[in-house]
Motif scaffolding. Structure first.
Motif, PDB file in Angstrom:
ATOM      1  N   GLU B  57     -24.811  -3.473  -2.244  1.00  0.00           N
ATOM      2  CA  GLU B  57     -24.203  -4.490  -1.437  1.00  0.00           C
ATOM      3  C   GLU B  57     -25.284  -4.670  -0.234  1.00  0.00           C
ATOM      4  O   GLU B  57     -25.990  -3.583   0.311  1.00  0.00           O
ATOM      5  CB  GLU B  57     -22.984  -4.077  -0.823  1.00  0.00           C
ATOM      6  CG  GLU B  57     -22.427  -5.167  -0.005  1.00  0.00           C
ATOM      7  CD  GLU B  57     -20.935  -4.464   0.545  1.00  0.00           C
ATOM      8  OE1 GLU B  57     -20.469  -3.288   0.261  1.00  0.00           O
ATOM      9  OE2 GLU B  57     -20.583  -4.974   1.781  1.00  0.00           O
ATOM     10  N   LEU B  58     -25.640  -5.795   0.300  1.00  0.00           N
ATOM     11  CA  LEU B  58     -26.444  -5.919   1.330  1.00  0.00           C
ATOM     12  C   LEU B  58     -25.664  -5.844   2.739  1.00  0.00           C
ATOM     13  O   LEU B  58     -24.306  -6.120   2.692  1.00  0.00           O
ATOM     14  CB  LEU B  58     -26.858  -7.604   1.469  1.00  0.00           C
ATOM     15  CG  LEU B  58     -27.669  -7.965   2.617  1.00  0.00           C
ATOM     16  CD1 LEU B  58     -29.195  -7.503   2.742  1.00  0.00           C
ATOM     17  CD2 LEU B  58     -27.814  -9.539   2.726  1.00  0.00           C
ATOM     18  N   ALA B 122     -34.896  -8.152   1.535  1.00  0.00           N
ATOM     19  CA  ALA B 122     -34.330  -8.481   0.437  1.00  0.00           C
ATOM     20  C   ALA B 122     -34.416  -7.234  -0.477  1.00  0.00           C
ATOM     21  O   ALA B 122     -33.404  -7.272  -1.506  1.00  0.00           O
ATOM     22  CB  ALA B 122     -34.754  -9.555  -0.483  1.00  0.00           C
ATOM     23  N   THR B 123     -35.414  -6.324  -0.745  1.00  0.00           N
ATOM     24  CA  THR B 123     -35.398  -5.290  -1.742  1.00  0.00           C
ATOM     25  C   THR B 123     -35.497  -3.823  -1.138  1.00  0.00           C
ATOM     26  O   THR B 123     -35.348  -3.078  -1.892  1.00  0.00           O
ATOM     27  CB  THR B 123     -36.937  -5.445  -2.476  1.00  0.00           C
ATOM     28  OG1 THR B 123     -38.036  -5.214  -1.295  1.00  0.00           O
ATOM     29  CG2 THR B 123     -36.907  -6.752  -3.020  1.00  0.00           C
ATOM     30  N   GLY B 124     -35.970  -3.799   0.074  1.00  0.00           N
ATOM     31  CA  GLY B 124     -35.731  -2.331   0.688  1.00  0.00           C
ATOM     32  C   GLY B 124     -37.041  -1.659   0.221  1.00  0.00           C
ATOM     33  O   GLY B 124     -37.641  -0.748   0.258  1.00  0.00           O
ATOM     34  N   GLU B 125     -38.013  -2.465  -0.331  1.00  0.00           N
ATOM     35  CA  GLU B 125     -39.415  -2.058  -0.837  1.00  0.00           C
ATOM     36  C   GLU B 125     -40.639  -2.469   0.014  1.00  0.00           C
ATOM     37  O   GLU B 125     -40.370  -3.551   0.697  1.00  0.00           O
ATOM     38  CB  GLU B 125     -39.885  -2.552  -2.184  1.00  0.00           C
ATOM     39  CG  GLU B 125     -38.960  -2.065  -3.406  1.00  0.00           C
ATOM     40  CD  GLU B 125     -39.215  -2.503  -4.566  1.00  0.00           C
ATOM     41  OE1 GLU B 125     -40.179  -3.509  -4.969  1.00  0.00           O
ATOM     42  OE2 GLU B 125     -38.776  -2.037  -5.709  1.00  0.00           O
ATOM     43  N   GLY B 277     -31.706  -5.145   6.495  1.00  0.00           N
ATOM     44  CA  GLY B 277     -31.531  -5.621   5.116  1.00  0.00           C
ATOM     45  C   GLY B 277     -31.251  -4.447   4.194  1.00  0.00           C
ATOM     46  O   GLY B 277     -30.368  -3.409   4.242  1.00  0.00           O
ATOM     47  N   MET B 278     -31.887  -4.542   2.953  1.00  0.00           N
ATOM     48  CA  MET B 278     -31.500  -3.563   1.771  1.00  0.00           C
ATOM     49  C   MET B 278     -32.355  -2.300   2.260  1.00  0.00           C
ATOM     50  O   MET B 278     -32.390  -1.386   1.378  1.00  0.00           O
ATOM     51  CB  MET B 278     -32.126  -4.092   0.504  1.00  0.00           C
ATOM     52  CG  MET B 278     -31.400  -5.353  -0.003  1.00  0.00           C
ATOM     53  SD  MET B 278     -29.386  -4.981  -0.015  1.00  0.00           S
ATOM     54  CE  MET B 278     -29.641  -4.401  -1.819  1.00  0.00           C
TER      55      MET B 278
END
Lengths: 192, 520
Positions: B57-58, B122-125, B277-278
């Motif tokens: 979940e965002l 969007a990714t946490g990366e 975000g993520m």
């Protein structure tokens, strides 16, 4: 206005007044570092720090009385667009009075004010940035005896709690996922 | 059940053989088998050949447009010698009209910031991980470039030299004490991001308030109008600006407008640690003292469900938040500081024409000192100390930000892509890189090039500028190939980032081929 109410309002003004006043002592200290006379440095510091402190405190009051919402830049920009040129004009006049014994307003007052209004954007940005850092901590200290501070602190608290709650939910979800996976791994080790 | 052949849960996600698995390398949301004994199906996002990202979940975006965020790092890194010295110098040499190039440079950087944030939120990366998803050698290029460019302690020297002017303390002593202090503070911190955000937030606030007050004391209406008006003389190249002497200087100044080198890439790591975000699903990097409390770092990031309208609404909220940061804080503060310093430089040159000649001459330390002296002799002695104090403050901000960013970026890449590194944990790897760069810095300061502060900054400018062109290319690839369609950049964003790649690489190689000089 009762003494209590005056004290409550004065307390709300402290962070903004301190940030505004900081311009004065910094200027004074730097003047002393470069070996300027103490009275000259003090006059410059006072003339600049006093108006900015009063205006900074005024902004704190607007926040405390709910006229301005915390964390939003536009009202601060508008406030200092009007206030900063006024403070600089007072600085010029006051510094002249204190150092030379007569007010020394700028030659081209309108041009001077227009220039200061333009520079005010930067001051407003830095002021708001610092105020957002210091005000919540100060409000936390005085909230027990100051209902207005308590209300304003509540705003910051709700914001922080919402973030904390979201973080906790995620942490719990992560932990739950680990618990679900753990037995499977144990079985893997035990089986041949 | 043949459990011994069963891969670990995280591997099972990556090696999903669900019926909907797409051809390798084609990003798509599919269902994968996860779990040990209790097999469950989980939706994942496949991007490149690396491990797919599970769908999570965002988080909700911040409830209000709040002023403070990870942009503070980018501002701390970005507001440096480009703003305080290089651009004021160019204005004195070519007139305020040359500032149109600064406007383009900083606006381009604001777009880069928004696109970096797109992938990270969007990714946490990090963008380094994104680059590895496209093509792993790309990531190793940035890993190597970071070591070559940022291991040198040059960013410390100019600030420390200014501090020496104010206090008389030798700059090498200040620089070494500063290096050790940074190492100790970062090692003792529980969560490094929170500590740094607080410290840098206050330092930048002081810098912004201070430069505004200083500019208001000495400047004139005509200085600001000329400086602002100069930003819109698009296409202005005065005689001499395209010469062998000045073109490399111009290229260097454009590269140093706002964050330079790899600073934008590190911003993705700060965004993640701020929980944007993520990034909220990724644990924070801790100081060495609190390394034992570190949660295990997942081996990849996460993706949210872009088919869910509620999630997309949250995504739009996050984009609004980061756009506010990019426009007001990043663009606004960078513009403000450089306008203020340009006003100061013009004032100094007006008061004492000899200062103008020194600044045009190009000796950074001599120029900054001459500007400070000009204020003192022109009846504003307060500004002598204040001006040099600001230069020292800029140096301190850059040092704090750079040491953290470098260690953060290198430890992230090492943790994920160096075999066996995971057993140390990110916090210990971070500490290793931090103390490594500090030790090397001290050795260089003591026994390295002794030809004065600032000299070692210029040597690495080529790689720094090249990295900027390269990250624009990486951004285009990562955001257009590794993200789900609904959150990919639009044509305008792609065009601007594509222009950025051509702009940085084109100028760099033109300078190299035409004049045989990289950047100055």
């Amino acid at each position: 206005m009762t003494t209590n109410r005056m004290r409550e309002l004065a307390e709300l003004a402290v962070p903004g007044a301190a940030i505004g006043a900081a311009a004065g002592p910094v200027a004074m200290a730097m003047a002393l570092v470069v070996s300027q006379p103490v009275d000259w440095a003090a006059a410059q510091g006072l003339a600049l720090g006093l108006p900015l402190a009063l205006l900074g405190g005024g902004f704190g009051l607007l926040l405390g009385t709910g006229r301005v919402r915390p964390g939003v830049f536009a009202p601060a920009a508008l406030y200092w667009f009007l206030g900063f040129p006024l403070a600089r004009l007072l600085h010029e006049v006051l510094a002249g009075l204190l150092i030379a014994g007569r007010p020394a307003p700028p030659a081209d007052t309108l041009g001077f004010l227009a220039y200061q209004a333009m520079v005010s954007f930067g001051f407003a940005l830095g002021f708001t940035w610092l105020h957002e850092r210091f005000a919540p901590r100060w409000l936390h200290r005085i909230r027990a005896h100051n209902p207005r501070a308590d209300r304003l602190y509540g705003y910051y608290l709700r914001h922080a709690e919402a973030q904390w709650q979201t973080r906790e939910n995620r942490r719990r979800a992560r932990a739950d996922r680990r618990v679900v996976r753990q037995p499977a791994l144990s079985r893997t080790k035990g089986e041949s | 059940m043949e459990a011994s052949k069963k891969p670990a849960p995280s591997q099972q996600v990556g090696s999903a053989t669900g019926s909907s698995a797409p051809p390798s390398g084609d990003p798509s949301i599919t269902t994968a088998t996860v779990g040990g004994g209790a097999t469950t199906q989980e939706r994942v996002w496949r991007a490149g050949r690396l491990e797919p990202m599970p769908i999570r979940e965002l988080p909700d975006p911040p409830p209000s447009v709040h002023l403070l965020g990870p942009t503070v790092f980018l501002v701390a890194l970005g507001v440096g010698m480009g703003e305080a010295y290089m651009w004021p110098r160019l204005v004195l040499v070519f007139g305020p009209e040359i500032r149109w190039l600064f406007l383009i440079g900083v606006t381009l950087q604001a777009f880069v910031m928004l696109e970096m944030a797109r992938y990270a939120m969007a990714t946490g990366e990090s963008i380094f991980f994104g680059a590895a998803r496209v093509f792993k050698p790309l990531m190793w290029f940035f890993f190597t470039a970071a070591i070559l460019v940022y291991i040198w302690p040059g960013h410390l020297s100019t600030g420390a030299a200014a501090f020496e002017q104010v206090t008389g303390i030798p700059w090498v002593v200040t620089a070494i004490v500063g290096l050790i202090a940074v190492g100790i503070i970062f090692s003792l911190a529980s969560v490094i991001y929170s500590l740094l955000e607080n410290v840098l937030g206050i330092l930048i606030g002081v810098l912004v308030v201070g430069t505004a007050v200083a500019a208001s004391l000495v400047g004139q209406w005509s200085d600001v109008t000329a400086t602002l008006g100069g930003m819109f003389h698009f296409g202005y190249f005065p005689e001499g600006s395209l010469s062998k002497t000045w073109f490399p200087v111009l290229v260097g100044a454009i590269a140093f407008a706002g964050p330079s080198g790899m600073q934008q890439m590190w911003y993705t790591l700060h965004l993640r640690d701020s929980g944007a975000g993520m990034g909220a699903h990724i644990p924070k990097v801790r100081g060495l003292r609190a390394a034992g409390d570190e949660e295990e770092m997942p081996s990849r990031g996460f993706m949210f469900d872009t088919d869910n309208p509620a999630e997309m609404r949250k995504w739009k909220g996050w984009r609004r938040w980061v756009t506010f940061d990019a426009l007001l804080l990043f663009w606004g503060v960078t513009m403000l500081v450089t306008i203020s310093f340009t006003v100061l430089a013009r004032t100094a040159a007006r008061e004492n024409p000899a200062v103008g000649d020194i600044i045009r001459g190009g000796d950074r330390e001599a120029s900054l000192t001459a500007m400070a002296d000009a204020f003192a002799s022109a009846g504003a002695p307060v500004l002598h100390g204040i001006f040099l104090g600001f230069i020292a403050l800029i140096g301190l901000n850059a040092t704090l930000g750079l040491f953290d960013s470098f260690s953060r970026g290198q430890s992230d890449m090492t943790y994920h892509f160096v075999p066996g590194a995971k057993r140390f944990g990110v916090s210990k790897l971070y500490a290793g890189f931090l103390w490594g760069v500090i030790t090397f810095g001290i050795v260089i300061l003591l026994f390295g090039p002794a030809d004065g502060p600032g000299a070692i900054l210029d040597v690495l400018a080529f790689l720094s500028t090249f990295a900027m062109g390269a990250y624009c290319v990486v951004l285009l690839l990562v955001n257009n190939r590794m993200l789900p369609k609904p959150i990919r950049p639009g044509i305008v964003q792609n065009a601007v980032i594509g222009f950025g790649a051509v702009f940085y690489l084109g100028m760099l190689f033109y300078s190299l081929i035409r004049f045989g000089v990289v950047v100055d």
